[in-house]
Design a protein around this motif. Sequence first.
Motif, mmCIF file in Angstrom:
data_model
loop_
_atom_site.group_PDB
_atom_site.id
_atom_site.type_symbol
_atom_site.label_atom_id
_atom_site.label_comp_id
_atom_site.label_asym_id
_atom_site.label_seq_id
_atom_site.Cartn_x
_atom_site.Cartn_y
_atom_site.Cartn_z
ATOM 1 N N ARG A 265 0.833 -1.212 0.000
ATOM 2 C CA ARG A 265 0.000 0.000 0.000
ATOM 3 C C ARG A 265 0.862 1.255 0.000
ATOM 4 O O ARG A 265 0.459 2.292 -0.532
ATOM 5 N N GLU A 266 2.036 1.163 0.612
ATOM 6 C CA GLU A 266 2.933 2.308 0.699
ATOM 7 C C GLU A 266 3.949 2.356 -0.444
ATOM 8 O O GLU A 266 4.664 3.350 -0.595
ATOM 9 N N ALA A 267 4.029 1.305 -1.241
ATOM 10 C CA ALA A 267 5.059 1.213 -2.280
ATOM 11 C C ALA A 267 4.699 2.078 -3.485
ATOM 12 O O ALA A 267 3.540 2.114 -3.919
ATOM 13 N N PRO A 268 5.661 2.791 -4.056
ATOM 14 C CA PRO A 268 5.390 3.628 -5.228
ATOM 15 C C PRO A 268 4.917 2.805 -6.416
ATOM 16 O O PRO A 268 5.465 1.741 -6.708
ATOM 17 N N GLY A 269 3.887 3.288 -7.071
ATOM 18 C CA GLY A 269 3.363 2.618 -8.263
ATOM 19 C C GLY A 269 2.397 1.494 -7.992
ATOM 20 O O GLY A 269 1.833 0.932 -8.932
ATOM 21 N N CYS A 270 2.186 1.133 -6.713
ATOM 22 C CA CYS A 270 1.328 0.007 -6.364
ATOM 23 C C CYS A 270 -0.012 0.483 -5.804
ATOM 24 O O CYS A 270 -0.087 1.499 -5.121
ATOM 25 N N MET A 271 -1.049 -0.298 -6.072
ATOM 26 C CA MET A 271 -2.367 -0.044 -5.512
ATOM 27 C C MET A 271 -2.952 -1.388 -5.074
ATOM 28 O O MET A 271 -3.123 -2.295 -5.899
ATOM 29 N N VAL A 272 -3.237 -1.528 -3.796
ATOM 30 C CA VAL A 272 -3.777 -2.779 -3.259
ATOM 31 C C VAL A 272 -5.302 -2.688 -3.215
ATOM 32 O O VAL A 272 -5.869 -1.806 -2.573
ATOM 33 N N ILE A 273 -5.951 -3.617 -3.920
ATOM 34 C CA ILE A 273 -7.408 -3.785 -3.868
ATOM 35 C C ILE A 273 -7.632 -5.250 -3.530
ATOM 36 O O ILE A 273 -7.550 -6.121 -4.392
ATOM 37 N N ASP A 274 -7.854 -5.531 -2.258
ATOM 38 C CA ASP A 274 -7.825 -6.927 -1.814
ATOM 39 C C ASP A 274 -8.883 -7.168 -0.742
ATOM 40 O O ASP A 274 -8.599 -7.152 0.446
ATOM 41 N N LYS A 275 -10.119 -7.377 -1.198
ATOM 42 C CA LYS A 275 -11.211 -7.696 -0.291
ATOM 43 C C LYS A 275 -11.661 -9.127 -0.554
ATOM 44 O O LYS A 275 -11.838 -9.511 -1.709
ATOM 45 N N ARG A 276 -11.847 -9.866 0.498
ATOM 46 C CA ARG A 276 -12.223 -11.267 0.330
ATOM 47 C C ARG A 276 -13.742 -11.396 0.206
ATOM 48 O O ARG A 276 -14.440 -11.886 1.089
ATOM 49 N N GLU A 277 -14.204 -10.893 -0.926
ATOM 50 C CA GLU A 277 -15.634 -10.902 -1.235
ATOM 51 C C GLU A 277 -15.784 -10.873 -2.745
ATOM 52 O O GLU A 277 -14.824 -10.620 -3.477
ATOM 53 N N ASP A 278 -16.980 -11.136 -3.212
ATOM 54 C CA ASP A 278 -17.238 -11.115 -4.651
ATOM 55 C C ASP A 278 -16.836 -9.767 -5.233
ATOM 56 O O ASP A 278 -17.303 -8.718 -4.781
ATOM 57 N N GLY A 279 -15.974 -9.789 -6.240
ATOM 58 C CA GLY A 279 -15.545 -8.556 -6.895
ATOM 59 C C GLY A 279 -14.507 -7.760 -6.137
ATOM 60 O O GLY A 279 -14.173 -6.644 -6.552
ATOM 61 N N GLY A 280 -13.970 -8.311 -5.073
ATOM 62 C CA GLY A 280 -13.008 -7.568 -4.254
ATOM 63 C C GLY A 280 -11.585 -7.657 -4.750
ATOM 64 O O GLY A 280 -10.635 -7.744 -3.959
ATOM 65 N N TYR A 281 -11.406 -7.617 -6.053
ATOM 66 C CA TYR A 281 -10.111 -7.760 -6.707
ATOM 67 C C TYR A 281 -10.172 -6.994 -8.027
ATOM 68 O O TYR A 281 -11.246 -6.580 -8.470
ATOM 69 N N ILE A 282 -9.034 -6.803 -8.655
ATOM 70 C CA ILE A 282 -8.991 -6.047 -9.917
ATOM 71 C C ILE A 282 -8.770 -6.994 -11.098
ATOM 72 O O ILE A 282 -7.987 -7.948 -11.024
ATOM 73 N N THR A 283 -9.466 -6.710 -12.189
ATOM 74 C CA THR A 283 -9.315 -7.463 -13.436
ATOM 75 C C THR A 283 -8.751 -6.540 -14.520
ATOM 76 O O THR A 283 -8.730 -5.313 -14.350
ATOM 77 N N PRO A 284 -8.294 -7.100 -15.640
ATOM 78 C CA PRO A 284 -7.682 -6.255 -16.675
ATOM 79 C C PRO A 284 -8.567 -5.119 -17.169
ATOM 80 O O PRO A 284 -8.085 -4.010 -17.397
#
Length: 340
Positions: A265-284
């Motif tokens: 979350r703190e790293a440059p260029g990174c974005m964390v989207i991580d929820k353990r639920e339907d749709g809680g992730y990123i797709t292309p």
Amino acid sequence: MGYKVVVAGATGNVGREMLNILAEREFPVDEIAALASRKSLGTECSFGDRTLKTQDLDTFDFTGWDMALFAIGSDATKKYAPKAAAAGCVVIDNSSLYRYDPDVPLIVPEVNPDAIEGYAKKNIIANPNCSTAQMVVVLKPLHDRAKIRRVVVSTYQSVSGSGKEAMDELWLQTKGMYVPGQEVAPKVYPKQIAFNVIPHIDVFMEDGTTKEEWKMVAETKKIVDKAIKVTATCVRVPVFVGHSESINIEFEDFLDEDEARDILREAPGCMVIDKREDGGYITPVECVGDYATYISRIRQDGTIENGLNMWVVSDNLRKGAALNAVQIAELLGRRCLKKG
């Protein structure tokens, strides 16, 4: 005071993105030239609210220009990059030609910015492979904390990585599946790409790996740490834009998944989207047009002592190519070609 910038290959997918991103990020440009092959001479390209007409790469004089962003493939780069470099114009090359040259820095600005100091040996800087770029942005901050021993990565790479003809092939094959008599045979790829996946990117090597897989190994070692062991399986999928990667990482020391999330979350260029639920992730589809590399599905791997699994997605025309090249140009300007 700004820079005199050249974009070579301005009519291609990556070249157009380079122009877009230079404008979006308000890169300090005093003068800009869009270059293309003779067959595309005079084609119009957008640069912010300006329209540029392409000039002939073959006859262009690079003298007096500060930097050139190349998106023209290895064969043309071999001819024109030394010419530009000899004229005093620093080349930032998107092809694979110079990536493994020990005298040419291979740069991802969030990962190894100090390496840019080596540009003066040949006046050339290499941009990494698209699949490598997004992976090392994620690996580096984790490696700094727990030291990575081994990486196992499987990629799901979009057709835009093969250029416009590949995107057209996917589109036409998809339409042809529903319209009798309009079926389209494979030309860009060895097999049908529509509604299919192809475990083959670039040429095969003697040991059974493909060149794309070899690139991920060699480039990760050069950019992050030569001691990291990497094994890759690279797959082309029927997606227009956006590369995805399933990454398994084995560390020297234990790293808890929650701490890994906090680090990323703190790293440059990174974005964390991580929820353990339907749709809680990123797709292309959701990453297209964005600068960030997205990380989802971060979890412990219980089959090894110090392991994590994660899902990484990025716009391959941006971070995998054009954005990284512009970020290199920004870094070059700040560190090496200061003006004003």
